[in-house]
Scaffold this motif. Structure first.
Motif, PDB file in Angstrom:
ATOM      1  N   HIS A   1       0.840  -1.209   0.000  1.00  0.00           N
ATOM      2  CA  HIS A   1       0.000   0.000   0.000  1.00  0.00           C
ATOM      3  C   HIS A   1       0.872   1.255   0.000  1.00  0.00           C
ATOM      4  O   HIS A   1       1.831   1.356   0.764  1.00  0.00           O
TER       5      HIS A   1
ATOM      6  N   GLU B   1      -9.506  -2.273  -5.027  1.00  0.00           N
ATOM      7  CA  GLU B   1     -10.279  -1.625  -3.968  1.00  0.00           C
ATOM      8  C   GLU B   1     -10.655  -2.617  -2.876  1.00  0.00           C
ATOM      9  O   GLU B   1     -10.611  -2.287  -1.688  1.00  0.00           O
ATOM     10  N   ASP B   2     -11.009  -3.847  -3.258  1.00  0.00           N
ATOM     11  CA  ASP B   2     -11.323  -4.881  -2.275  1.00  0.00           C
ATOM     12  C   ASP B   2     -10.124  -5.175  -1.384  1.00  0.00           C
ATOM     13  O   ASP B   2     -10.261  -5.326  -0.168  1.00  0.00           O
TER      14      ASP B   2
ATOM     15  N   LEU C   1      -7.605  -3.107  -0.789  1.00  0.00           N
ATOM     16  CA  LEU C   1      -7.311  -1.916   0.014  1.00  0.00           C
ATOM     17  C   LEU C   1      -8.150  -1.867   1.290  1.00  0.00           C
ATOM     18  O   LEU C   1      -7.749  -1.233   2.269  1.00  0.00           O
ATOM     19  N   ASP C   2      -9.295  -2.547   1.294  1.00  0.00           N
ATOM     20  CA  ASP C   2     -10.107  -2.619   2.515  1.00  0.00           C
ATOM     21  C   ASP C   2      -9.319  -3.196   3.683  1.00  0.00           C
ATOM     22  O   ASP C   2      -9.650  -2.957   4.841  1.00  0.00           O
ATOM     23  N   PHE C   3      -8.259  -3.965   3.383  1.00  0.00           N
ATOM     24  CA  PHE C   3      -7.437  -4.583   4.419  1.00  0.00           C
ATOM     25  C   PHE C   3      -6.215  -3.732   4.772  1.00  0.00           C
ATOM     26  O   PHE C   3      -5.431  -4.104   5.631  1.00  0.00           O
TER      27      PHE C   3
ATOM     28  N   VAL D   1      -6.143   3.710   5.076  1.00  0.00           N
ATOM     29  CA  VAL D   1      -6.457   3.900   3.660  1.00  0.00           C
ATOM     30  C   VAL D   1      -7.067   5.282   3.443  1.00  0.00           C
ATOM     31  O   VAL D   1      -7.900   5.733   4.232  1.00  0.00           O
TER      32      VAL D   1
END
Length: 106
Positions: free
Chosen positions: A50, A69-70, A72-74, A78
């Motif tokens: 990231h 994007e999925d 990046l949820d982790f 963010v």
């Protein structure tokens, strides 16, 4: 070939030359840039590469895909300018790109 500027969470900048076609993550790993772990090796299956894309570069770099994007949820802390560096392909157009690493990876 493009120059990519990596800024760590303390503000220290490291600049590396990156061949076209490589990803920003690959450049970070090859150059031992701190703050990029890349646990999945660039498969867009984690969020440990990231980065924050400098606002001046967001349009040129583009938006993340739904899959990115999925993942990046982790990620840790963010933001709207967050991207996974494994998904940013280097080209002459990105010469001078500035990305910052978060304080830690997820």
């Amino acid at each position: 070939m493009a120059k990519i500027h990596f800024v760590d969470h303390k503000g220290e900048t490291r600049t590396v030359d990156v061949e076209n076609g490589a990803t920003v993550m690959e450049a970070a790993i090859r150059n031992s840039i701190p703050g990029i772990e890349a646990e999945c090796g660039g498969a867009c299956a984690c969020a440990t590469c990231h980065v924050y894309v400098d606002e001046a570069w967001r349009e040129k770099v583009g938006s993340p895909t739904p899959m990115e994007e999925d993942m990046l949820d982790f990620g840790f802390d963010v933001r709207p300018n967050s991207r996974l560096s494994c998904q940013i392909k280097v080209s002459d157009e990105l010469d001078g790109l500035v990305v910052a690493t978060p304080e830690r990876q997820a």
